[in-house]
Structure formats: C-alpha cells, structure tokens
Design an enzyme around this catalytic site. Structure first.
Site, PDB file in Angstrom:
ATOM      1  N   GLY A  93       0.804  -1.219   0.000  1.00 32.57           N
ATOM      2  CA  GLY A  93       0.000   0.000   0.000  1.00 32.57           C
ATOM      3  C   GLY A  93       0.835   1.266   0.000  1.00 32.57           C
ATOM      4  O   GLY A  93       0.457   2.264  -0.627  1.00 32.57           O
ATOM      5  N   ASP A  94       1.968   1.227   0.672  1.00 38.32           N
ATOM      6  CA  ASP A  94       2.885   2.371   0.688  1.00 38.32           C
ATOM      7  C   ASP A  94       3.307   2.728  -0.739  1.00 38.32           C
ATOM      8  O   ASP A  94       3.267   3.890  -1.142  1.00 38.32           O
ATOM      9  CB  ASP A  94       4.105   2.022   1.549  1.00 38.32           C
ATOM     10  N   ALA A  95       3.677   1.727  -1.505  1.00 40.16           N
ATOM     11  CA  ALA A  95       4.126   1.963  -2.883  1.00 40.16           C
ATOM     12  C   ALA A  95       2.975   2.416  -3.779  1.00 40.16           C
ATOM     13  O   ALA A  95       3.129   3.331  -4.591  1.00 40.16           O
ATOM     14  CB  ALA A  95       4.762   0.693  -3.442  1.00 40.16           C
TER      15      ALA A  95
END
Length: 140
Positions: free
Chosen positions: A21-23
């Site tokens: 999700g960060d990416a």
C-alpha cells in the site's frame, strides 16, 4: 493462472499489505502531482512528502474511520493499527506511525483485492483531505 490468485488479501499479514500500500499510494500521489503541472524535482519531492508522511496519513485514516469506511474496512484498519511490529518511524510518534501503517494496509488490501474503484475513492479522499488540511494550516 495469475501468480496472485492464490493470495487472499483478507488473510494476508497487514504488514505485507502496508508494504504494498505504501508503494501504491506514493505512486498515486506522484502521478497526481504531475497532473498539477509540477515539474521541478525538488518541488515534487517536497509536495509528495506532505502527502505520504505518517502524520498526514494518520490524520486521514482518523477522519475516514469516523464515517467513510465500511465495517470490513474498519476491521482491517483496526487489525493493522494494532499489529505489533518492530518497525519504527524516524519522525512520527508511535500512534501516528501505527495509524499510517493501517492506512497503507487498507490501500494494499484494496489493490490486492482488485477493488480499483474503491481504491481510487480512498486515495482521492486522502489527497483531498491532506490538501484541504494544508490549505487550512496555511491560512490559520
């Protein structure tokens, strides 16, 4: 067969979902900033950091937990927030870091589940809330 077909996002470790999700969220923000016409690398970096920093994500997920998430999403966010991890933020407090991780897990979960429309709603809402918060902060 798609290599990811055997992965059930509902059963995945929330840390792995947050990793993805960060990416996904950072790519969304970078693309958004480019659509605003920004081209200077330093300006892009500074603007991107405002959207992806833990404090901003924590504020967004707090707001979303009030009335934007459905029960399943809320359960995932709480599970991710409460997950014990050895990871630490260099700049955010523990609570904000855990909430930011929960936001990223939510993004990763929808990405893995192929829920593109809901994913766009969540990331768009996050970007709007952060932009509005920045505008309020700059005015006040």
């Amino acid at each position: 067969m798609n290599e990811r077909e055997h992965l059930d996002p509902k059963r995945m470790n929330t840390t792995a979902l947050a990793f993805l999700g960060d990416a996904v969220y950072e790519l969304y923000i970078r693309d958004l900033l480019l659509t605003y016409g920004m081209t200077d690398a330093d300006q892009l970096h500074r603007a991107c950091v405002r959207y992806v920093r833990a404090e901003s994500q924590a504020a967004v997920i707090r707001r979303m937990m009030e009335d934007f998430l459905d029960e399943e999403e809320l359960a995932l966010v709480k599970r991710a927030r409460n997950h014990k991890s050895g990871a630490r933020s260099r700049s955010a407090g523990v609570v904000d870091y855990r909430l930011a991780t929960a936001f990223e897990a939510l993004v990763g979960w929808h990405y893995m589940a192929g829920n593109g429309e809901r994913l766009e709603e969540i990331m768009g809402r996050a970007a709007s809330l952060i932009a509005a918060g920045r505008s309020e902060h700059e005015q006040g």
